[in-house]
Design a protein around this motif. Structure first.
Motif, mmCIF file in Angstrom:
data_model
loop_
_atom_site.group_PDB
_atom_site.id
_atom_site.type_symbol
_atom_site.label_atom_id
_atom_site.label_comp_id
_atom_site.label_asym_id
_atom_site.label_seq_id
_atom_site.Cartn_x
_atom_site.Cartn_y
_atom_site.Cartn_z
ATOM 1 N N GLU A 113 -0.882 -2.377 -3.163
ATOM 2 C CA GLU A 113 -1.384 -3.780 -2.530
ATOM 3 C C GLU A 113 -0.784 -3.838 -1.395
ATOM 4 N N ALA A 114 0.374 -3.344 -1.200
ATOM 5 C CA ALA A 114 1.231 -3.470 0.039
ATOM 6 C C ALA A 114 0.798 -3.160 1.297
ATOM 7 N N SER A 115 0.076 -1.679 0.956
ATOM 8 C CA SER A 115 -0.618 -1.148 2.167
ATOM 9 C C SER A 115 -1.850 -1.846 2.461
ATOM 10 N N LEU A 116 -2.497 -2.366 1.503
ATOM 11 C CA LEU A 116 -4.039 -2.877 1.581
ATOM 12 C C LEU A 116 -3.748 -4.243 2.276
ATOM 13 N N TYR A 117 -2.603 -5.042 2.105
ATOM 14 C CA TYR A 117 -2.340 -6.363 2.837
ATOM 15 C C TYR A 117 -2.152 -5.858 4.424
ATOM 16 N N GLN A 118 -1.540 -4.885 4.433
ATOM 17 C CA GLN A 118 -0.791 -4.579 5.826
ATOM 18 C C GLN A 118 -2.123 -4.279 6.743
ATOM 19 N N GLU A 119 -3.230 -3.662 6.060
ATOM 20 C CA GLU A 119 -4.323 -3.319 6.806
ATOM 21 C C GLU A 119 -5.304 -4.464 7.035
ATOM 22 N N MET A 123 1.349 2.814 11.714
ATOM 23 C CA MET A 123 1.881 1.967 10.748
ATOM 24 C C MET A 123 2.924 2.921 9.875
ATOM 25 N N ASP A 124 4.058 2.603 9.539
ATOM 26 C CA ASP A 124 5.068 3.356 8.748
ATOM 27 C C ASP A 124 4.704 3.260 7.179
ATOM 28 N N GLU A 125 3.612 3.991 6.718
ATOM 29 C CA GLU A 125 3.304 3.776 5.142
ATOM 30 C C GLU A 125 4.127 4.560 4.710
ATOM 31 N N LYS A 126 4.747 4.237 3.548
ATOM 32 C CA LYS A 126 5.609 5.148 2.873
ATOM 33 C C LYS A 126 4.771 6.204 2.022
ATOM 34 N N LYS A 127 5.143 7.417 1.966
ATOM 35 C CA LYS A 127 4.311 8.401 1.232
ATOM 36 C C LYS A 127 4.433 7.957 -0.255
ATOM 37 N N LEU A 128 3.250 8.396 -1.006
ATOM 38 C CA LEU A 128 3.155 8.062 -2.288
ATOM 39 C C LEU A 128 3.959 8.780 -3.228
ATOM 40 N N ILE A 129 4.062 10.143 -2.805
ATOM 41 C CA ILE A 129 4.792 10.987 -3.355
ATOM 42 C C ILE A 129 6.015 11.208 -2.890
ATOM 43 N N ASN A 130 7.203 10.245 -3.761
ATOM 44 C CA ASN A 130 8.622 10.789 -3.125
ATOM 45 C C ASN A 130 9.464 10.580 -4.458
ATOM 46 N N ASP A 131 10.542 10.857 -4.438
ATOM 47 C CA ASP A 131 11.537 11.038 -5.524
ATOM 48 C C ASP A 131 11.553 9.916 -6.259
ATOM 49 N N ASP A 132 11.655 8.581 -5.532
ATOM 50 C CA ASP A 132 11.602 7.386 -6.137
ATOM 51 C C ASP A 132 10.634 7.058 -6.963
ATOM 52 N N ASN A 133 9.496 7.383 -6.321
ATOM 53 C CA ASN A 133 8.233 6.883 -7.155
ATOM 54 C C ASN A 133 8.012 7.923 -8.299
ATOM 55 N N ILE A 134 8.401 9.252 -8.256
ATOM 56 C CA ILE A 134 8.267 10.336 -9.187
ATOM 57 C C ILE A 134 9.180 9.596 -10.407
ATOM 58 N N ALA A 135 10.387 9.067 -10.069
ATOM 59 C CA ALA A 135 11.330 8.643 -11.025
ATOM 60 C C ALA A 135 10.887 7.315 -11.842
#
Lengths: 245, 123
Positions: A42-48, A1-13
């Protein structure tokens, strides 16, 4: 599953934005950003959940699609039971036919034996000239009647032997039936192993079945039964004599 | 000499009956399990019981125990003819007071030997 990492520039911003909007007292904006951030989880929970649902669906599908199992339970096993019952009937018939033929023949042989020995005694008397003329006449009469008795009883014995011969025809049929049932048992075993795999249980390794202690052992089958059994009458006798019999 | 033959398979009863006849024992009767055999034994005067082990209703070992427990039958010689070949079963039969134990398949000679042994002991 290509789950995006929680820590990324987008999220930090976005977290920075959240902090900023909170410090500025911008209630609506802060709430919006927070909702946004929660939805990542939630998105990753739904995916699971989706993944699990798909697996469950596949498993149920595999169950339902395998008509073979339904067929085995509904048709093949009752069919095998009937076929085995037929084996019992055939072997029982054969044993009874054979026994009847033997029981019919034994008295004929007994009779022939005793008549022959009685006549032979009188014949010996005749050859050693101990028989009177009257006795000889009676002997010849009995001998000739013995010949005709022997002819007819030999025919009967031959007919009985033929019965015994024909009674062996069960072997061919029962052999074929039992072979079919063995194939079925193999099939059932294969399907059960697949079921076990499907259920995610480890495949059973041990081939030795647990034996019910209460269950009677029954006839010993060479090469199959091992352990605390005797292999014949001699061992029974030895065991009993060791017990003081 | 009156003998009761107990086996749930009629073919086996017939085989034993024929072998016994060949040995000169012509007075034989048959029962198909212990439940039928026990009242027959209690009602008629038998000199020998030949029984299988594995039978529906009452098994041979229980028939043997019942015979030994019944005062009027306690001395009756019992010959077991069975496919049961577990050592503990043979020991169990011996402890229950069996007079002879023959495993199937058996020969006419084995039957004769065991019978002779039983009658020799009785005297």
């Amino acid at each position: 599953m290509d789950e995006k990492k929680l820590i990324n520039d987008d999220n930090i911003a976005r977290v920075r934005d959240l902090l900023e909007s909170m410090e500025k007292g911008q209630e609506n904006e802060a709430r919006e950003i927070l909702d946004d951030l929660t939805s990542i989880r939630e998105a990753s929970l739904y995916q699971e959940v989706g993944k699990l649902t798909r697996e469950l669906h596949d498993a149920i599908g595999a169950f339902g699609m395998d008509d073979r199992i339904t067929n085995l339970a509904e048709h093949d096993i009752p069919d095998a039971r009937e076929r085995l019952q037929y084996v019992i009937t055939k072997t029982d018939d054969a044993a009874n036919k054979t026994l009847t033929a033997v029981e019919a023949s034994i008295p004929l042989c007994d009779e022939a034996e005793s008549q022959a020995s009685e006549l032979s005694e009188r014949w010996n008397k005749f050859t050693s000239k101990q028989l009177s003329a009257d006795e000889f006449r009676s002997l010849t009469k009995d001998v000739s009647s013995f010949f005709s008795t022997l002819t007819s009883s030999s025919q009967s014995v031959k007919a009985s032997l033929n019965e015994v011969l024909m009674a062996q025809d069960f072997q061919d049929l029962t052999g074929q039936i039992i072979k079919k049932v063995i194939t079925l048992v193999d099939d059932v075993e294969g399907n059960l192993v697949n079921l076990v795999k499907l259920a995610g249980l480890p495949e059973p390794q041990s081939k030795i079945p647990k034996k019910d202690e209460e269950y009677l052992a029954g006839p010993v089958v060479p090469g199959v039964d091992t352990g605390d059994v005797v292999s014949g009458q001699d061992e029974v006798d030895d065991l009993l004599s060791s017990l003081g019999f | 000499m009156k003998i009761l033959i107990v086996d749930d398979f009629s073919t086996m009863r017939r085989i034993i009956k024929n072998l016994l006849r060949d040995l000169g024992f012509t007075n034989t009767e048959e029962a198909d399990d212990g439940l039928t055999a026990l009242p027959m034994l209690q009602a008629g005067k038998y000199d020998l019981l030949v029984t299988d082990w594995n039978m529906p209703g009452m098994q041979g070992i229980d028939l043997l125990k019942n015979v030994r427990a019944d005062e009027s039958l306690a001395a009756l010689p019992v010959l077991m003819v069975t496919a049961e070949q577990k050592k503990e079963q043979i020991v169990e039969a011996a402890q229950a007071g069996v007079n002879g134990y023959i495993v199937k398949p058996f020969t006419a000679q084995t039957l004769q030997e065991k019978l002779e042994k039983i009658f020799e002991r009785i005297g």
